[in-house]
Design a protein around this motif. Structure first.
Motif: not given
Lengths: 179, 179
Positions: A116-121, B52-55, B167-168, B174-175
Motif C-alpha cells: 500500500s502506498f499513500v500520499a506523503g509530502s 489518494v493511494d495505490n494498492l 484503526a480503532k 485508515f485514511t
C-alpha cells in the motif's frame, strides 16, 4: 412596498452570488508566478476531483497525483466541452508516493502480499487558468507551478506550454475525467 | 407589506437551505447495501478530496484510489476531530491503475524513462456513514461496497468492520488527510 420586498430579495440574492463568486474565483495574496501572473487560488484544495495518477521515473520520481477543478472546469470535463470556457481552473497536486506500513499490516489480511502506498509530502502544485484573451499566445491558458506556496522561476514556467502543446486537440489538457 | 417581504425572503432562504441539504445528504434511489442499509449518495463524486493511494497485490490487484468526503467528514479531517461527528460520510473510489502511453510520450521529454499510470475503469466504491446510535455495534459506522452501482452481498459486508477494527484509535478510519 412590493418594490422594497423585491429590492431586499435582490440584495440577498446578490450577496449570495457575490459570496459564491468570491469563493469560486478567490485568489489569495501570495506571490504571482512569472510570465502568467497566476496566484494560488485560496480554496483550491476543496475543489472537485477530476482524476488521479501516478508518475514514476526510476530512481528519481515517484508521485501520487490528483487533479482538481473549480466548478467551471469540472462542468466542462463532465460535458466534454472543448475548448474549456474562460474561468476554468485546473489544479494538479503532486505528492511523494510512500509505503504505508499501517495499511500493509491491515490489508495483508484480506490481500496477502499487499503493498500500500499513500500520499506523503507535497512536491508541488500546478495550475492552468483559462483566459482566452489574456493568454491568447499560449492556447488560452496561463500556467503556474508552486512549491511550498512559492512560485517557480521564469525558466521553469517557460517549459509549461511547450510540454502541453502535444495535447492541442484536447485544449492542451492531458487529464481525462475519471469515472 | 413588510411582513410579505419577510415571508418572501424567508421562503427564498429556506428554499436555498433545502437545496443545500438535499445535495449535502442526498441519497439516490438505488439498492441498499445489506446489514447497514446504506445507499449510494447521489452526489458523492463531487465531494472534496481527502487523500489518494495505490494498492498493489502482485499479479492480482493494481489500483489507484481516492477518498472523498462530504462537508461534515472533510471538516472533521481538517480539524482532527476524533470520533467523527454523526453525518460524516467517507467515499473510497477504486480504479484500475493503467499505463497511459499518451502521457509517457509527453512526459518522456522532461522526464526520460518516465512511466505514467492513470485511473482506468471503476473497480468499486465504498462508503462509511457515521451514525453513532444506528451503528453503535460497529463503532458508529455503517459500511457499503458497490460495484457498477450494485451493492455487494451480506458475506462481503460482514468483512468491513473487522477489517477496520485495527484503526480503532482513529475512529476506524485508515485514511489521513493529504496536505
Amino acid at each position: 412596498m412590493n418594490r422594497v420586498a423585491l429590492v431586499l430579495i435582490a440584495t440577498v440574492a446578490l450577496a449570495g452570488a457575490a459570496t459564491f463568486m468570491a469563493s469560486a474565483s478567490g485568489q489569495d495574496d501570495g506571490e504571482s508566478a512569472p510570465i502568467y501572473g497566476v496566484k494560488m487560488p485560496a480554496n483550491y484544495r476543496d475543489w472537485k476531483l477530476i482524476a488521479v495518477d501516478n508518475l514514476l521515473v526510476a530512481g528519481k520520481t515517484d508521485q501520487l497525483r490528483a487533479q482538481l477543478g473549480n466548478d467551471i472546469a469540472v462542468k466542462a470535463f463532465k460535458e466534454g466541452q472543448i475548448p474549456f470556457p474562460d474561468g476554468a481552473i485546473i489544479a494538479a497536486i503532486h505528492w511523494t508516493r510512500v509505503r504505508s506500513e499501517d495499511n500493509i499490516i491491515v490489508l495483508g489480511g484480506p490481500f496477502p502480499g499487499a503493498q500500500s502506498f499513500v500520499a506523503g509530502s507535497s512536491v508541488n502544485v500546478q495550475f492552468m487558468v483559462k483566459n482566452s484573451k489574456k493568454y491568447a499566445s499560449t492556447g488560452g491558458w496561463g500556467f503556474a507551478d508552486f512549491k511550498g506556496g512559492k512560485p517557480g522561476d521564469k525558466a521553469l514556467h517557460e517549459t509549461c506550454f511547450p510540454c502541453h502543446a502535444p495535447a492541442k486537440d484536447r485544449d492542451y489538457v492531458f487529464t481525462h475525467y475519471a469515472p
